[in-house]
Motif scaffolding. Structure first.
Motif, mmCIF file in Angstrom:
data_model
loop_
_atom_site.group_PDB
_atom_site.id
_atom_site.type_symbol
_atom_site.label_atom_id
_atom_site.label_comp_id
_atom_site.label_asym_id
_atom_site.label_seq_id
_atom_site.Cartn_x
_atom_site.Cartn_y
_atom_site.Cartn_z
ATOM 1 N N ALA A 36 2.886 -4.030 0.522
ATOM 2 C CA ALA A 36 4.243 -3.735 0.065
ATOM 3 C C ALA A 36 5.242 -4.728 0.659
ATOM 4 O O ALA A 36 6.158 -5.191 -0.032
ATOM 5 C CB ALA A 36 4.614 -2.307 0.443
ATOM 6 N N ALA A 37 5.060 -5.065 1.923
ATOM 7 C CA ALA A 37 5.958 -6.023 2.569
ATOM 8 C C ALA A 37 5.881 -7.397 1.913
ATOM 9 O O ALA A 37 6.857 -8.163 1.925
ATOM 10 C CB ALA A 37 5.616 -6.127 4.058
ATOM 11 N N ALA A 38 4.714 -7.704 1.331
ATOM 12 C CA ALA A 38 4.539 -8.986 0.643
ATOM 13 C C ALA A 38 5.017 -8.920 -0.808
ATOM 14 O O ALA A 38 4.895 -9.901 -1.546
ATOM 15 C CB ALA A 38 3.076 -9.399 0.680
ATOM 16 N N GLY A 39 5.530 -7.768 -1.203
ATOM 17 C CA GLY A 39 6.066 -7.627 -2.551
ATOM 18 C C GLY A 39 5.058 -7.273 -3.611
ATOM 19 O O GLY A 39 5.363 -7.330 -4.811
ATOM 20 N N ALA A 40 3.837 -6.886 -3.218
ATOM 21 C CA ALA A 40 2.809 -6.546 -4.199
ATOM 22 C C ALA A 40 3.129 -5.222 -4.879
ATOM 23 O O ALA A 40 3.595 -4.274 -4.237
ATOM 24 C CB ALA A 40 1.445 -6.474 -3.527
ATOM 25 N N ALA A 41 2.861 -5.157 -6.169
ATOM 26 C CA ALA A 41 3.005 -3.905 -6.910
ATOM 27 C C ALA A 41 1.725 -3.097 -6.885
ATOM 28 O O ALA A 41 1.745 -1.889 -7.131
ATOM 29 C CB ALA A 41 3.398 -4.196 -8.362
ATOM 30 N N SER A 81 4.547 6.475 -0.335
ATOM 31 C CA SER A 81 5.378 6.111 0.820
ATOM 32 C C SER A 81 5.664 4.614 0.877
ATOM 33 O O SER A 81 6.719 4.189 1.353
ATOM 34 C CB SER A 81 4.713 6.563 2.121
ATOM 35 N N HIS A 82 4.722 3.807 0.370
ATOM 36 C CA HIS A 82 4.924 2.353 0.402
ATOM 37 C C HIS A 82 5.392 1.794 -0.938
ATOM 38 O O HIS A 82 5.724 0.601 -1.022
ATOM 39 C CB HIS A 82 3.626 1.652 0.808
ATOM 40 N N GLY A 83 5.389 2.616 -1.975
ATOM 41 C CA GLY A 83 5.809 2.155 -3.289
ATOM 42 C C GLY A 83 4.873 1.123 -3.886
ATOM 43 O O GLY A 83 5.311 0.201 -4.587
ATOM 44 N N VAL A 84 3.569 1.279 -3.627
ATOM 45 C CA VAL A 84 2.577 0.341 -4.141
ATOM 46 C C VAL A 84 1.419 1.120 -4.750
ATOM 47 O O VAL A 84 0.970 2.120 -4.190
ATOM 48 C CB VAL A 84 2.079 -0.609 -3.021
ATOM 49 N N ALA A 85 0.978 0.709 -5.936
ATOM 50 C CA ALA A 85 -0.168 1.350 -6.572
ATOM 51 C C ALA A 85 -1.446 0.966 -5.837
ATOM 52 O O ALA A 85 -1.533 -0.109 -5.220
ATOM 53 C CB ALA A 85 -0.256 0.935 -8.034
ATOM 54 N N LEU A 86 -2.468 1.824 -5.910
ATOM 55 C CA LEU A 86 -3.726 1.606 -5.202
ATOM 56 C C LEU A 86 -4.913 1.791 -6.141
ATOM 57 O O LEU A 86 -4.970 2.758 -6.900
ATOM 58 C CB LEU A 86 -3.872 2.601 -4.041
ATOM 59 N N ALA A 87 -5.859 0.865 -6.076
ATOM 60 C CA ALA A 87 -7.181 1.053 -6.675
ATOM 61 C C ALA A 87 -8.149 1.097 -5.501
ATOM 62 O O ALA A 87 -8.214 0.142 -4.723
ATOM 63 C CB ALA A 87 -7.527 -0.085 -7.621
ATOM 64 N N CYS A 88 -8.877 2.190 -5.345
ATOM 65 C CA CYS A 88 -9.645 2.411 -4.121
ATOM 66 C C CYS A 88 -11.027 2.969 -4.437
ATOM 67 O O CYS A 88 -11.166 3.959 -5.156
ATOM 68 C CB CYS A 88 -8.889 3.380 -3.212
ATOM 69 N N PHE A 104 -7.562 5.151 -9.392
ATOM 70 C CA PHE A 104 -6.347 4.347 -9.527
ATOM 71 C C PHE A 104 -5.158 5.277 -9.407
ATOM 72 O O PHE A 104 -5.023 6.237 -10.163
ATOM 73 C CB PHE A 104 -6.305 3.608 -10.861
ATOM 74 N N ILE A 105 -4.284 4.980 -8.454
ATOM 75 C CA ILE A 105 -3.110 5.802 -8.163
ATOM 76 C C ILE A 105 -1.873 4.936 -8.298
ATOM 77 O O ILE A 105 -1.821 3.827 -7.739
ATOM 78 C CB ILE A 105 -3.202 6.389 -6.740
ATOM 79 N N ASP A 106 -0.880 5.402 -9.035
ATOM 80 C CA ASP A 106 0.317 4.574 -9.219
ATOM 81 C C ASP A 106 1.256 4.678 -8.015
ATOM 82 O O ASP A 106 0.996 5.409 -7.057
ATOM 83 C CB ASP A 106 1.032 4.905 -10.528
ATOM 84 N N ALA A 107 2.348 3.928 -8.071
ATOM 85 C CA ALA A 107 3.249 3.844 -6.931
ATOM 86 C C ALA A 107 3.995 5.142 -6.660
ATOM 87 O O ALA A 107 4.576 5.312 -5.581
ATOM 88 C CB ALA A 107 4.255 2.709 -7.142
ATOM 89 N N ALA A 108 3.969 6.062 -7.618
ATOM 90 C CA ALA A 108 4.578 7.379 -7.411
ATOM 91 C C ALA A 108 3.581 8.361 -6.824
ATOM 92 O O ALA A 108 3.919 9.526 -6.591
ATOM 93 C CB ALA A 108 5.138 7.907 -8.725
#
Length: 270
Positions: A36-41, A81-88, A104-108
């Motif tokens: 998130a700090a690097a600006g990744a979505a 919490s970080h506003g970044v989507a995750l594929a895990c 796959f989880i979106d940023a919300a």
């Protein structure tokens, strides 16, 4: 001049702590913060990251989790919490069976997809791992993403099917070991080039010489490779014109018999 559409994606190479979901969630939180700090979505985490590996049914029963259980909800909270989507990646328990899966989880923090690996070796099915029965596309930020896990990227058909269905980026959660390093680099570049899809490959194997996590553009070029556990790149979303021409020139009627099961002693006619 109108800027080309792109998506900033991060890939991690963090290895899992087998059976320690709490530790893996903490690791996910830390790397999601960096992404998130690097600006990744979007952040792609490796195969079986959340739970660790799968060697037999006993280990699976001790470590597998539900796709909508407490750990999945916690992962959603991390994404939110970080506003970044995750594929895990993780080992999933469902109806008495186990799957090599990725959520796959979106940023919300909302789960949009749960994909189960479709390509298993015979020895993997023996201890109770079951194959998935479908490929998965995810609609995210006005773009379609294809989900694949480790060995799913090795045959060309899954990536091609996702590309033909509109995927602009292939997300690959993997755990390839050092023995696959040279082949994997060439294979990923080929999948990107032949389909005009960017590839975000997150490899979590602990071998020092295992293939590095990386992001490739739709021409097969490496846009970023992991340093200190994370790689971030702006991925072009528009398919190269040359790729569109190659796909338009396909002749699927010639390939149809090759996609069906063949008897080993009966090779296709030349």
């Amino acid at each position: 001049m109108v800027a080309e559409p792109s998506l900033r994606i991060a890939v991690a190479d963090t290895g899992a702590s087998p059976g320690d979901v709490a530790a893996n969630l903490a690791a996910a939180d830390a790397v999601a913060g960096r992404a998130a700090a690097a600006g990744a979505a979007l952040l792609v985490l490796p195969q079986r990251f959340l739970t660790g590996g799968f060697t037999d049914a006993a280990e699976a029963s001790a470590t597998a989790i539900l796709s909508d259980g407490a750990a999945a909800r916690e992962l959603g909270a991390i994404a939110r919490s970080h506003g970044v989507a995750l594929a895990c990646g993780y080992v999933e328990q469902c109806s008495g069976r186990y799957h090599d899966a990725a959520m796959f989880i979106d940023a919300a923090g909302c789960a949009l997809a749960n994909y189960r690996r479709t390509h298993l070796a015979v020895e993997e099915e023996a201890p109770g791992l079951a194959p998935g029965q479908w490929l998965s596309l995810v609609a995210f930020s006005d773009v379609k993403l294809g989900l694949l896990i480790g060995p799913d990227v090795e045959p060309p058909e899954p990536a091609r099917a996702l590309a033909l269905a509109g995927a602009a980026v292939l997300l690959v959660a993997a755990a390839h070991d050092a023995g696959a390093a040279s082949a994997t680099a060439a294979m990923l570049a080929t999948r990107a080039f032949e389909n005009g899809c960017a590839v975000a490959y997150a490899n979590g194997h602990r071998d020092l010489d295992a293939p590095a996590s990386r992001v490739l553009g739709p021409g097969g070029e490496v846009l970023a490779i992991t340093e200190a556990g994370l790689a971030v790149a702006d991925v072009p979303l528009r398919r190269p014109p040359a790729t569109a021409r190659r796909l338009a020139a396909r002749r699927p009627q010639l390939y149809r018999k090759l996609t069906a099961a063949l008897v080993a002693t009966d090779p296709p006619r030349s």
